[in-house]
Scaffold this motif. Structure first.
Motif, PDB file in Angstrom:
ATOM      1  N   ASN A  78       0.742  -1.073  -0.053  1.00  0.00           N
ATOM      2  CA  ASN A  78       0.035   0.089  -0.026  1.00  0.00           C
ATOM      3  C   ASN A  78       0.754   1.243   0.051  1.00  0.00           C
ATOM      4  N   ASP A  79       1.923   1.416   0.546  1.00  0.00           N
ATOM      5  CA  ASP A  79       2.699   2.403   0.892  1.00  0.00           C
ATOM      6  C   ASP A  79       3.498   2.755  -0.326  1.00  0.00           C
ATOM      7  N   LEU A  80       3.810   1.775  -1.325  1.00  0.00           N
ATOM      8  CA  LEU A  80       4.397   1.880  -2.543  1.00  0.00           C
ATOM      9  C   LEU A  80       3.509   2.627  -3.570  1.00  0.00           C
ATOM     10  N   ARG A  81       2.292   2.515  -3.243  1.00  0.00           N
ATOM     11  CA  ARG A  81       1.150   3.288  -4.104  1.00  0.00           C
ATOM     12  C   ARG A  81       1.171   4.560  -3.853  1.00  0.00           C
ATOM     13  N   ARG A  82       1.760   5.165  -2.682  1.00  0.00           N
ATOM     14  CA  ARG A  82       1.533   6.483  -2.313  1.00  0.00           C
ATOM     15  C   ARG A  82       2.798   7.208  -2.675  1.00  0.00           C
ATOM     16  N   ARG A  83       3.155   8.006  -3.361  1.00  0.00           N
ATOM     17  CA  ARG A  83       4.022   8.911  -3.874  1.00  0.00           C
ATOM     18  C   ARG A  83       4.541   9.792  -2.835  1.00  0.00           C
ATOM     19  N   SER A  84       3.641  10.208  -2.103  1.00  0.00           N
ATOM     20  CA  SER A  84       4.081  11.176  -1.022  1.00  0.00           C
ATOM     21  C   SER A  84       5.079  10.744  -0.061  1.00  0.00           C
ATOM     22  N   LEU A  85       5.057   9.169   0.066  1.00  0.00           N
ATOM     23  CA  LEU A  85       5.917   8.589   1.129  1.00  0.00           C
ATOM     24  C   LEU A  85       7.484   8.687   0.481  1.00  0.00           C
ATOM     25  N   TYR A  86       7.755   8.703  -0.799  1.00  0.00           N
ATOM     26  CA  TYR A  86       9.131   8.560  -1.189  1.00  0.00           C
ATOM     27  C   TYR A  86       9.441   9.663  -1.945  1.00  0.00           C
ATOM     28  N   GLY A  87       8.932  10.765  -1.573  1.00  0.00           N
ATOM     29  CA  GLY A  87       9.441  12.156  -2.052  1.00  0.00           C
ATOM     30  C   GLY A  87      10.881  12.467  -1.387  1.00  0.00           C
ATOM     31  N   LEU A  88      11.887  11.866  -1.636  1.00  0.00           N
ATOM     32  CA  LEU A  88      13.222  11.991  -0.644  1.00  0.00           C
ATOM     33  C   LEU A  88      13.868  12.969  -1.220  1.00  0.00           C
ATOM     34  N   ASP A  89      14.503  13.715  -0.023  1.00  0.00           N
ATOM     35  CA  ASP A  89      15.576  14.638  -0.486  1.00  0.00           C
ATOM     36  C   ASP A  89      17.068  13.897  -0.380  1.00  0.00           C
ATOM     37  N   ILE A  90      17.579  13.749  -1.400  1.00  0.00           N
ATOM     38  CA  ILE A  90      18.854  13.046  -1.471  1.00  0.00           C
ATOM     39  C   ILE A  90      19.902  13.955  -1.706  1.00  0.00           C
ATOM     40  N   ASP A  91      20.682  14.096  -0.798  1.00  0.00           N
ATOM     41  CA  ASP A  91      21.866  15.183  -0.775  1.00  0.00           C
ATOM     42  C   ASP A  91      22.758  14.667  -1.624  1.00  0.00           C
ATOM     43  N   ASP A  92      23.447  15.457  -2.512  1.00  0.00           N
ATOM     44  CA  ASP A  92      24.525  15.087  -3.408  1.00  0.00           C
ATOM     45  C   ASP A  92      24.392  14.017  -4.525  1.00  0.00           C
ATOM     46  N   LEU A  93      22.995  13.924  -4.906  1.00  0.00           N
ATOM     47  CA  LEU A  93      22.630  12.698  -5.656  1.00  0.00           C
ATOM     48  C   LEU A  93      23.349  13.105  -6.955  1.00  0.00           C
ATOM     49  N   ASN A  94      23.266  14.459  -7.455  1.00  0.00           N
ATOM     50  CA  ASN A  94      23.358  14.502  -8.813  1.00  0.00           C
ATOM     51  C   ASN A  94      24.868  14.249  -9.000  1.00  0.00           C
ATOM     52  N   GLN A  95      25.819  14.441  -8.127  1.00  0.00           N
ATOM     53  CA  GLN A  95      27.286  14.313  -8.279  1.00  0.00           C
ATOM     54  C   GLN A  95      27.469  12.624  -8.180  1.00  0.00           C
ATOM     55  N   LYS A  96      26.667  11.977  -7.394  1.00  0.00           N
ATOM     56  CA  LYS A  96      26.926  10.567  -7.298  1.00  0.00           C
ATOM     57  C   LYS A  96      26.552   9.726  -8.586  1.00  0.00           C
ATOM     58  N   LEU A  97      25.494  10.341  -9.238  1.00  0.00           N
ATOM     59  CA  LEU A  97      24.970   9.820 -10.399  1.00  0.00           C
ATOM     60  C   LEU A  97      25.482  10.245 -11.751  1.00  0.00           C
ATOM     61  N   THR A  98      26.357  10.929 -11.687  1.00  0.00           N
ATOM     62  CA  THR A  98      26.987  11.709 -12.978  1.00  0.00           C
ATOM     63  C   THR A  98      27.726  10.389 -13.464  1.00  0.00           C
ATOM     64  N   HIS A  99      28.578   9.505 -12.748  1.00  0.00           N
ATOM     65  CA  HIS A  99      29.449   8.520 -12.958  1.00  0.00           C
ATOM     66  C   HIS A  99      28.809   7.632 -13.777  1.00  0.00           C
ATOM     67  N   GLN A 126      24.791   2.543  -3.055  1.00  0.00           N
ATOM     68  CA  GLN A 126      24.285   1.433  -2.362  1.00  0.00           C
ATOM     69  C   GLN A 126      23.696   2.027  -1.219  1.00  0.00           C
ATOM     70  N   ASP A 127      24.075   3.092  -0.464  1.00  0.00           N
ATOM     71  CA  ASP A 127      23.192   3.567   0.728  1.00  0.00           C
ATOM     72  C   ASP A 127      21.961   4.039   0.580  1.00  0.00           C
ATOM     73  N   LEU A 128      21.817   4.521  -0.533  1.00  0.00           N
ATOM     74  CA  LEU A 128      20.384   4.888  -1.098  1.00  0.00           C
ATOM     75  C   LEU A 128      19.405   3.440  -1.304  1.00  0.00           C
ATOM     76  N   ALA A 129      20.081   2.661  -1.849  1.00  0.00           N
ATOM     77  CA  ALA A 129      19.329   1.296  -2.254  1.00  0.00           C
ATOM     78  C   ALA A 129      18.993   0.640  -0.805  1.00  0.00           C
ATOM     79  N   ARG A 130      19.714   0.689   0.246  1.00  0.00           N
ATOM     80  CA  ARG A 130      19.508   0.223   1.486  1.00  0.00           C
ATOM     81  C   ARG A 130      18.563   1.168   2.060  1.00  0.00           C
ATOM     82  N   GLN A 131      18.536   2.373   1.909  1.00  0.00           N
ATOM     83  CA  GLN A 131      17.563   3.051   2.761  1.00  0.00           C
ATOM     84  C   GLN A 131      16.204   2.859   2.017  1.00  0.00           C
ATOM     85  N   VAL A 132      16.167   2.569   0.941  1.00  0.00           N
ATOM     86  CA  VAL A 132      14.778   2.593   0.137  1.00  0.00           C
ATOM     87  C   VAL A 132      14.264   1.100   0.604  1.00  0.00           C
ATOM     88  N   PHE A 133      15.137   0.111   0.578  1.00  0.00           N
ATOM     89  CA  PHE A 133      14.910  -1.221   1.146  1.00  0.00           C
ATOM     90  C   PHE A 133      14.366  -1.195   2.394  1.00  0.00           C
TER      91      PHE A 133
END
Length: 495
Positions: A78-99, A126-133
């Motif tokens: 049920n939670d996965l259907r509610r987008r408001s629950l995963y509007g995560l603020d992810i610090d420095d994500l842009n830099q991490k994803l660039t590579h 990996q840290d983000l994946a763990r937090q999401v899981f």
């Protein structure tokens, strides 16, 4: 014993993997109950979809009805259907994803990654994946990112096993094997224990709330009552599904794994001490001070200092005078607490503490030879201690001493010998917080006690807090777990 059941929607979904007696179709699972009264069953639901009222949904729903531990749970679905629950603020994500962006480089505006039981192929994520899981325990997830000016999570979706390509199937099989071996690696002797209690500890913690001998006493007390108390660590997050309750014996904080463990345990319907609400309420001294004042409970005169407000700081000094005590809101064991004697010392100390918090507490200095600590469990006092100040220091703990922190002496007495006003105020202080396990620190000047703070996860050390009651103190804590777990099993809805 614990039985593992892997449910797939169609037999063909498992055709790429080795045959296993643990695998069964969704229809077989729905039609035929598995597991006996003495067999704990864990279900990994790998149906193609968890759509509401679909086959996958019913697998999780009926698993819970049968008393099976299932991943994903209906709540997660049920939670996965509610987008408001995963509007995560992810610090420095842009830099991490660039590579790791696909062809297109910096012009790419979307990107996705698969997560297998909290693991991903991209180390930087990996840290983000763990937090999401941890937030959405689900065997297979896809995290989608999108970029406007910065990268954000655009969606988190369950993924069907049948959609994986060869390399992804290999990665999934490896993580499934690792996860299942970790989660169910320890067979349980259900014949002698009615309940299983996880006790979260950190053997490397320098100042844990319970020493090794005390932890052994909790285990022994549990066994005497038919509870197997199993010490676990921060890497055992996903093992929580094995247990009936969680007892946290690490120093808690709202921003580390102890809070995540408590929150997950509560979501799983487990009995948990410390519960997440108590952690949030007790670990912030500013909140506690406001709470005590709003309840008209006696506390030392206290003011709030704000970063970059020099005028306000001078006004506080005018009201409180010197000496005064500065505190960061989330310090523990006397850390982040400084006594200042004049304006220069105040300015220097505040500058350092403001590096950790935008707000500080300034409190009048109340001299006493010792602090009272009243242990409270389920709104009843269970022990009384006097903690004396560290030799040559104004606090119980002296973190400036050479080597490890030094503490003063103690005296543990019968509750009936503690001043009635102290015990009464301690009980009043815990009333608005909850019915968990707390340690209330108080000072008494003359006949008037004041509340210094209320601690969740209070110290219970062998040779200190148990000096009067001995093993009975550990039995009292375990009896409360037993009472709550029995009522939980009976369906009375008590935490």
């Amino acid at each position: 014993m614990t039985r593992l059941v892997i449910v797939v929607e169609k037999a063909s979904d498992w055709s790429s993997y080795y045959p296993s007696v643990d695998v069964m179709s969704a229809m077989d699972y729905l039609r035929k109950p598995v597991g006996g009264d003495d067999e704990r069953t864990h279900v990994i639901n790998l149906c193609r979809s968890y759509k509401y009222l679909g086959t996958g949904y019913y697998v999780s729903l009926l698993a819970e009805a049968r008393g099976h531990k299932v991943m994903p749970s209906v709540r997660t679905v049920n939670d996965l259907r509610r987008r408001s629950l995963y509007g995560l603020d992810i610090d420095d994500l842009n830099q991490k994803l660039t590579h790791f962006l696909p062809a297109g480089g910096r012009d790419t505006t979307d990107f996705g990654t698969l997560v297998y039981f909290g693991e991903t192929a991209y180390p930087a994520l990996q840290d983000l994946a763990r937090q999401v899981f941890e937030m959405f325990p689900c065997p297979l997830l896809r995290i989608e990112f999108e970029r406007d000016r910065v990268w954000q999570v655009s969606s988190i979706k369950p993924v069907g096993l049948h959609t994986l390509v060869d390399t992804q199937e290999d990665a999934f099989a490896e993580e499934l094997d690792r996860f299942s071996r970790k989660l169910w690696r320890k067979p349980r002797a259900r014949r002698q224990f009615r309940y299983d209690l996880a006790m979260l500890v950190d053997p490397k913690e320098q100042m844990p709330p319970s020493n090794k001998k005390a932890l052994k006493s909790f285990v022994a007390a549990g066994r005497e009552l038919g509870i197997e108390v199993d010490p676990i660590g921060k890497n055992d997050y996903q093992r929580l599904a094995e247990y009936d309750g969680l007892f946290i014996r690490e120093t808690t904080a709202s921003d580390n794994h102890t809070y995540r463990f408590a929150h997950r345990a509560e979501k799983e319907g487990m009995v948990v001490i410390d519960d997440p609400s108590s952690i949030l309420r007790c670990t912030n001294k500013i909140y506690l001070n406001d709470l005590m004042v709003s309840r008209k409970l006696a506390v030392p005169r206290t003011e709030i200092l704000y970063r970059d407000d020099s005028k306000g700081m001078k006004e506080v000094v005018a009201r409180l005078g010197f000496p005064l005590v500065l505190k960061i809101p989330d310090g523990s064991f006397s850390r982040g607490v400084v006594k200042v004697e004049d304006e220069d010392a105040l300015a220097h100390a505040a500058s350092g503490l403001f590096q950790h918090s935008a707000l500080l507490l300034a409190q009048e200095y109340v001299y006493t030879e010792f602090d009272w600590r009243i242990g409270v469990l389920n709104r009843e006092p269970i022990y009384a201690c006097k903690y004396y100040m560290s030799r040559g220091h104004w606090q119980i703990y002296n973190h400036g001493a050479k080597g490890t922190a030094k503490s003063g002496g103690f005296e543990t007495i019968a509750l009936k010998e503690a001043p009635a006003a102290v015990v009464k105020l301690a009980l009043k202080a815990t009333q608005p917080i909850g019915d968990g396990l707390y340690g209330v620190d108080l000072k008494q000047v003359g006949s008037k006690p004041v509340v210094i703070e209320v601690n969740d996860n209070p110290s219970i050390d062998a040779g200190v807090e148990d000096a009067y009651l001995g093993e009975e103190l550990y039995l009292r804590v375990m009896r409360e777990f037993l009472r709550r777990m029995e009522r939980k099993r009976q369906g009375d809805g008590v935490r």
